[in-house]
Write a protein that holds these residues in place. Structure first.
Motif, PDB file in Angstrom:
ATOM      1  N   UNK A 142       0.813  -1.217   0.000  1.00 37.79           N
ATOM      2  CA  UNK A 142       0.000   0.000   0.000  1.00 37.79           C
ATOM      3  C   UNK A 142       0.849   1.270   0.000  1.00 37.79           C
ATOM      4  N   UNK A 143       1.732   1.353  -1.011  1.00 47.20           N
ATOM      5  CA  UNK A 143       2.512   2.577  -1.218  1.00 47.20           C
ATOM      6  C   UNK A 143       2.206   3.074  -2.620  1.00 47.20           C
ATOM      7  N   UNK A 144       2.228   4.409  -2.763  1.00 44.68           N
ATOM      8  CA  UNK A 144       1.880   4.953  -4.070  1.00 44.68           C
ATOM      9  C   UNK A 144       3.056   5.647  -4.751  1.00 44.68           C
ATOM     10  N   UNK A 145       4.049   6.060  -3.960  1.00 40.10           N
ATOM     11  CA  UNK A 145       5.171   6.825  -4.510  1.00 40.10           C
ATOM     12  C   UNK A 145       6.495   6.214  -4.054  1.00 40.10           C
ATOM     13  N   UNK A 146       7.486   6.292  -4.926  1.00 41.07           N
ATOM     14  CA  UNK A 146       8.858   5.967  -4.552  1.00 41.07           C
ATOM     15  C   UNK A 146       9.794   6.738  -5.481  1.00 41.07           C
ATOM     16  N   UNK A 147      11.042   6.817  -5.092  1.00 42.54           N
ATOM     17  CA  UNK A 147      12.032   7.525  -5.926  1.00 42.54           C
ATOM     18  C   UNK A 147      13.304   6.700  -5.989  1.00 42.54           C
ATOM     19  N   UNK A 148      13.924   6.708  -7.155  1.00 37.17           N
ATOM     20  CA  UNK A 148      15.283   6.179  -7.303  1.00 37.17           C
ATOM     21  C   UNK A 148      16.178   7.411  -7.229  1.00 37.17           C
ATOM     22  N   UNK A 149      16.822   7.586  -6.096  1.00 36.00           N
ATOM     23  CA  UNK A 149      17.593   8.801  -5.822  1.00 36.00           C
ATOM     24  C   UNK A 149      19.084   8.492  -5.861  1.00 36.00           C
ATOM     25  N   UNK A 150      19.829   9.266  -6.647  1.00 35.98           N
ATOM     26  CA  UNK A 150      21.271   8.995  -6.775  1.00 35.98           C
ATOM     27  C   UNK A 150      21.999  10.244  -7.246  1.00 35.98           C
ATOM     28  N   UNK A 151      23.286  10.272  -7.013  1.00 35.36           N
ATOM     29  CA  UNK A 151      24.130  11.339  -7.544  1.00 35.36           C
ATOM     30  C   UNK A 151      24.336  11.100  -9.043  1.00 35.36           C
ATOM     31  N   UNK A 152      24.741  12.132  -9.788  1.00 33.67           N
ATOM     32  CA  UNK A 152      25.016  11.937 -11.215  1.00 33.67           C
ATOM     33  C   UNK A 152      26.058  10.847 -11.428  1.00 33.67           C
ATOM     34  N   UNK A 231       3.508   4.950 -13.400  1.00 35.70           N
ATOM     35  CA  UNK A 231       4.068   6.121 -14.070  1.00 35.70           C
ATOM     36  C   UNK A 231       5.503   6.303 -13.586  1.00 35.70           C
ATOM     37  N   UNK A 232       6.450   6.267 -14.530  1.00 36.39           N
ATOM     38  CA  UNK A 232       7.872   6.442 -14.205  1.00 36.39           C
ATOM     39  C   UNK A 232       8.357   7.731 -14.867  1.00 36.39           C
ATOM     40  N   UNK A 233       8.820   8.671 -14.060  1.00 27.88           N
ATOM     41  CA  UNK A 233       9.305   9.959 -14.568  1.00 27.88           C
ATOM     42  C   UNK A 233      10.803  10.056 -14.277  1.00 27.88           C
ATOM     43  N   UNK A 234      11.596  10.203 -15.322  1.00 27.19           N
ATOM     44  CA  UNK A 234      13.062  10.248 -15.155  1.00 27.19           C
ATOM     45  C   UNK A 234      13.657  11.289 -16.098  1.00 27.19           C
ATOM     46  N   UNK A 235      14.857  11.728 -15.789  1.00 28.50           N
ATOM     47  CA  UNK A 235      15.566  12.655 -16.671  1.00 28.50           C
ATOM     48  C   UNK A 235      15.046  14.075 -16.640  1.00 28.50           C
ATOM     49  N   UNK A 236      14.367  14.448 -15.534  1.00 28.17           N
ATOM     50  CA  UNK A 236      13.786  15.788 -15.463  1.00 28.17           C
ATOM     51  C   UNK A 236      14.595  16.701 -14.547  1.00 28.17           C
ATOM     52  N   UNK A 237      15.740  16.229 -14.043  1.00 24.08           N
ATOM     53  CA  UNK A 237      16.522  17.043 -13.104  1.00 24.08           C
ATOM     54  C   UNK A 237      16.931  18.382 -13.698  1.00 24.08           C
ATOM     55  N   UNK A 238      17.204  18.401 -15.018  1.00 23.79           N
ATOM     56  CA  UNK A 238      17.641  19.648 -15.641  1.00 23.79           C
ATOM     57  C   UNK A 238      16.572  20.732 -15.587  1.00 23.79           C
ATOM     58  N   UNK A 268      15.464  10.746  -9.522  1.00 21.37           N
ATOM     59  CA  UNK A 268      15.890  12.087  -9.113  1.00 21.37           C
ATOM     60  C   UNK A 268      17.346  12.093  -8.669  1.00 21.37           C
ATOM     61  N   UNK A 269      18.005  13.201  -8.940  1.00 21.01           N
ATOM     62  CA  UNK A 269      19.311  13.417  -8.331  1.00 21.01           C
ATOM     63  C   UNK A 269      19.113  13.762  -6.862  1.00 21.01           C
ATOM     64  N   UNK A 270      20.135  13.510  -6.076  1.00 23.77           N
ATOM     65  CA  UNK A 270      20.016  13.655  -4.626  1.00 23.77           C
ATOM     66  C   UNK A 270      19.597  15.063  -4.231  1.00 23.77           C
ATOM     67  N   UNK A 271      20.162  16.095  -4.886  1.00 25.26           N
ATOM     68  CA  UNK A 271      19.834  17.465  -4.475  1.00 25.26           C
ATOM     69  C   UNK A 271      18.356  17.776  -4.702  1.00 25.26           C
ATOM     70  N   UNK A 272      17.767  17.242  -5.786  1.00 29.43           N
ATOM     71  CA  UNK A 272      16.336  17.465  -6.028  1.00 29.43           C
ATOM     72  C   UNK A 272      15.479  16.659  -5.045  1.00 29.43           C
ATOM     73  N   UNK A 273      15.956  15.456  -4.713  1.00 36.39           N
ATOM     74  CA  UNK A 273      15.245  14.663  -3.706  1.00 36.39           C
ATOM     75  C   UNK A 273      15.247  15.399  -2.362  1.00 36.39           C
ATOM     76  N   UNK A 274      16.389  15.949  -1.978  1.00 38.03           N
ATOM     77  CA  UNK A 274      16.489  16.695  -0.715  1.00 38.03           C
ATOM     78  C   UNK A 274      15.587  17.924  -0.743  1.00 38.03           C
ATOM     79  N   UNK A 275      15.562  18.639  -1.873  1.00 37.23           N
ATOM     80  CA  UNK A 275      14.716  19.833  -2.000  1.00 37.23           C
ATOM     81  C   UNK A 275      13.225  19.492  -1.924  1.00 37.23           C
ATOM     82  N   UNK A 276      12.900  18.242  -2.248  1.00 37.09           N
ATOM     83  CA  UNK A 276      11.506  17.828  -2.243  1.00 37.09           C
ATOM     84  C   UNK A 276      11.021  17.395  -0.849  1.00 37.09           C
ATOM     85  N   UNK A 277      11.983  17.187   0.057  1.00 34.99           N
ATOM     86  CA  UNK A 277      11.620  16.677   1.380  1.00 34.99           C
ATOM     87  C   UNK A 277      10.593  17.535   2.132  1.00 34.99           C
ATOM     88  N   UNK A 278      10.724  18.874   2.128  1.00 33.39           N
ATOM     89  CA  UNK A 278       9.711  19.684   2.829  1.00 33.39           C
ATOM     90  C   UNK A 278       8.294  19.447   2.308  1.00 33.39           C
TER      91      UNK A 278
END
Length: 769
Positions: A142-152, A231-238, A268-278
């Motif tokens: 019963x989870x709806x969201x997840x992220x593959x978070x990594x540095x470039x 739904x998989x969204x990738x490559x949007x960090x730019x 997501x790149x790590x910095x965008x994942x961190x920015x999304x935390x709030x």
């Protein structure tokens, strides 16, 4: 799909495979070449033009053409392409099947794009199966969201491609009934260029006004749903550095209705994942519905671990097209290749220079140089980028953990060059992080890894000395990095590479004259040998067959003659050098190596080469080395020796040495060292210990301070020879005195001695234990 629709799909895939978003007639020749390279089937430029509508189509495309194009995009033939596209549909009113067809077309195109953008062939990438069970748990619970978070450069996009193929598209897919929609950056760019909103685009492609509308429809008509929608969204960090686009993404996440059949995966790149935390922590729905996974590293903000040894060896074996084992790699490479993008750099470098070897430490430096040369020095705004990178490296505190700096310290430089800075961030050279362990969260900047940091430290050192290495250049390394042994070693290796690359061979002698540790000197000597061979085989190198001179011989003679790196370097370089005197000396050294290895065949080859230069040998050396080498060859070949003639020549040389005036150590030449070493080995092997002692004393008379020579292994070699000779002559008291001197010499930091010297010392000392 009818034939025209299938050909239209094939056109789209050919474009994606060729790396083109749009096409014009000029591209057709290039595509023809790509197809031939990939399939070995030739399709003419004219046929390609007809296929894309730039030339009149007078007949149907031949099966050969369609088969070749299908093979180019990854299918066995045209028939298999058609089967793959003809997805079974129930009827026009079957909304789920219609959605599946539409999503599959976009996802397959996105997967092709991902595979093509992989830095190494996709089949060579490790599938990272560690995440499979974790991802399956996310899908089933019963989870709806997840992220593959990594540095470039950590391979999150390739990981997503493997996940999609494994779970949904492979022959043995675990969830073949689920619908997957993979959205890449190209899709986002297309939406932006066409001035569409996400809602407009979703409605245009799928006949729904967005994900929430899709959820509402299948919630009301649940009998029509035949699986999950992922739904998989990738490559949007730019795009996410833009506040507007970042808000669009967060608003989208907040606007998704709760559902048990819709799953959303973000790359997501790590910095965008961190920015999304709030945003996530501020929403009870997102907090409860978000799955971080078992492998999430809270300290580093990533759930993509570095590659393990098995994954590295898998990729290298596919790249090399042979089984690669751990022992085939230099140990430094294992750590470097743990970050996948270094494998990509290796693959590109290997294609340009097929002589690089995985067991050579030099490759670590060549990878860094190649990567930065292409990413920075040959890129747009390179000057501004270099200024920023040098500012970051110089602002990092000495010994700082992970080599990072507070963003505020370099804010003025960033403000001056905002475009260059953003490209460094997006390119993955620099990483922005939030340091949450301090009382006030701080933004910090660091290099992608420490290797890049070291490179720019060395760049500043070169600039400080105006790219001219000298004694002060090496003293600076000793002074600054004396308490950072690993960093000192790296700076020393960069210096060796720099000196040989510029053919500043004489400068390398400073390494052996200055108080670098003995371990550092031995490692440096091996590295000099490796770099010399590598540079000699490079096109356009300053260190080449015509520029190698006596300075290089001086270095080779002062070093560890039992080193395998040394033996390989001498053998390869001697076969290419142009200068006759240098080549002859290298041939003599090579023959000496064969004597040590008791290599009869190699010795015969060396003698054959030397016979062509008997007059030069006679003029160049105080005693003809060919006579000494012949003595050893006859022993190995069980042939008789004219010992009296050779003994007379040695005695004559000794008498000449005895008549010499005392010389300073600096006057000792490489030619003398080579000659004296061979003579002493001949005498000792022939058990002529008395004459061996006389010859040693003659050397000491000519060079009375020879034991104060610390920059060469020759002095410690003489000490060992004297010790062994005294033992054979039963002069034990004198032998003990020499052992005490040798003990003192080896204990001094300035002394350069080899592991062989140490072993010989221990052996000699044991005689009196």
């Amino acid at each position: 799909m009818n034939t025209n629709e299938l050909i239209s799909q094939l056109r789209k895939f050919v474009l994606i495979k060729s790396g083109l978003r749009n096409i014009d007639p000029a591209h057709c020749k290039t595509i023809s070449e790509y197809i031939f390279k990939e399939t070995k089937n030739y399709i003419s430029e004219t046929t390609v033009k007809r296929f894309f509508g730039f030339a009149q189509v007078t007949h149907k495309f031949s099966l050969f053409t369609l088969n070749s194009l299908s093979q180019y995009v990854g299918y066995i033939d045209w028939e298999s392409f058609c089967k793959g596209k003809k997805v079974q549909t129930q009827d026009e009113d079957d909304v789920w099947s219609d959605l599946r067809i539409r999503c599959r077309a976009i996802t397959e195109a996105s997967l092709v794009e991902k595979k093509n953008s992989s830095g190494i062939p996709f089949d060579s990438t490790a599938n990272r199966s560690f995440l499979y069970a974790d991802f399956d748990y996310f899908l089933k619970n019963n989870y709806q969201f997840t992220a593959i978070s990594a540095q470039p450069g950590q391979g999150k996009s390739i990981l997503l491609a493997h996940l999609i193929e494994h779970f949904f598209f492979s022959d043995n897919a675990l969830h073949p009934k689920d619908i997957v929609l993979l959205i890449n950056s190209d899709t986002i760019i297309e939406i932006i260029q066409n001035d569409l909103s996400l809602k407009d685009w979703f409605n245009k492609e799928f006949k729904f006004g967005g994900v929430s509308e899709l959820i509402s429809y299948f919630r009301k008509n649940h009998t029509e749903r035949k699986g999950r929608f992922i739904l998989v969204v990738d490559g949007v960090d730019q795009f996410l550095s833009n506040d507007t686009y970042f808000k669009i993404l967060t608003d989208f996440l907040l606007g998704v209705e709760e559902s048990n059949f819709v799953k959303i995966v973000l790359g997501l790149r790590v910095n965008n994942w961190v920015n999304m935390q709030p945003t996530i922590s501020g929403s009870a729905f997102l907090t409860n519905a978000w799955y971080k996974g078992l492998f999430f590293d809270n300290d580093n903000g990533t759930n993509v671990p570095l590659l393990n040894k098995e994954e590295i060896l898998f990729s290298l074996s596919h790249i090399e097209k042979r089984a690669i084992k751990e022992e085939d790699l230099h140990h430094g490479l294992i750590n470097q290749f743990r970050t996948p993008f270094w494998l990509q750099v290796y693959y590109k470098l290997k294609k340009e220079n097929n002589t690089i070897r995985l067991d050579n430490y030099l490759i670590c430096f060549e990878l860094i140089n190649y990567f930065l040369e292409n990413k920075i020095f040959l890129s747009k705004d390179s000057t501004e980028k270099i200024i920023i990178l040098k500012e970051v490296s110089s602002s990092i505190s000495k010994g700082h953990v992970r080599h990072r700096v507070a963003k505020e310290k370099i804010l003025s430089t960033i403000t001056l060059y905002p475009t260059a800075y953003q490209e460094l961030i997006y390119g993955g050279i620099l990483i922005e992080e939030k340091r949450l362990t301090t009382s006030i969260p701080t933004e910090v900047i660091r290099f992608l890894n420490d290797d890049i940091y070291t490179y720019f430290l060395f760049l500043q050192l070169k600039e400080k000395f105006k790219f001219k290495p000298d004694e002060n250049f090496f003293k600076e390394i000793l002074t600054i990095y004396s308490d950072q042994i690993d960093l000192l070693s790296l700076m020393l290796n960069w210096s060796i590479r720099f000196c040989i690359n510029r053919n500043e061979i004489q400068a390398l002698k400073q390494i052996f004259k200055l108080p670098f540790s003995n371990k550092e000197k031995n490692k440096a000597f091996d590295f000099i040998c490796d770099v010399a061979v590598f540079e000699l085989e490079k096109t356009g190198s300053n260190f080449n067959s015509q520029t190698i001179d006596m300075h290089f011989i001086d270095i080779m003679v002062m070093g560890k003659i039992l080193s395998q790196n040394y033996k390989e370097a001498i053998k390869k370089i001697s076969s290419k050098v142009v200068n006759d005197d240098v080549q002859i000396m290298l041939n003599v050294i090579e023959a000496s190596n064969c004597i040590i290895d008791m290599d009869e065949k190699g010795l015969a080859e060396s003698m054959h080469l030397l016979k062509r230069h008997l007059k030069i040998l006679h003029d160049l050396f105080p005693i003809n080395p060919n006579d000494l080498i012949l003595y050893f060859y006859n022993i190995l070949a069980n042939k008789p020796n004219n010992g009296k003639t050779l003994a007379d020549k040695i005695i004559s040389l000794r008498q000449q040495i005895e008549l010499s005036n005392p010389h300073k150590n600096e006057e000792l030449t490489s030619i003398e060292m080579i000659s004296y070493r061979l003579v002493l080995i001949v005498l000792f092997t022939n058990k002529n210990y008395e004459e061996c002692r006389n010859f040693l004393e003659a050397i000491l008379k000519k060079f009375p301070n020879i034991f104060y020579l610390r920059s060469s292994v020759f002095s410690s070699f003489l000490l060992i020879m004297i010790t062994q000779t005294y033992i054979k002559l039963n002069l034990n008291k004198q032998a003990k005195r020499i052992i005490q001197l040798l003990d003192k010499v080896i204990d001094e930091n300035k002394t350069y001695f080899t592991p062989h010297t140490k072993s010989a010392y221990i052996f000699s000392e044991s005689k009196f234990s």
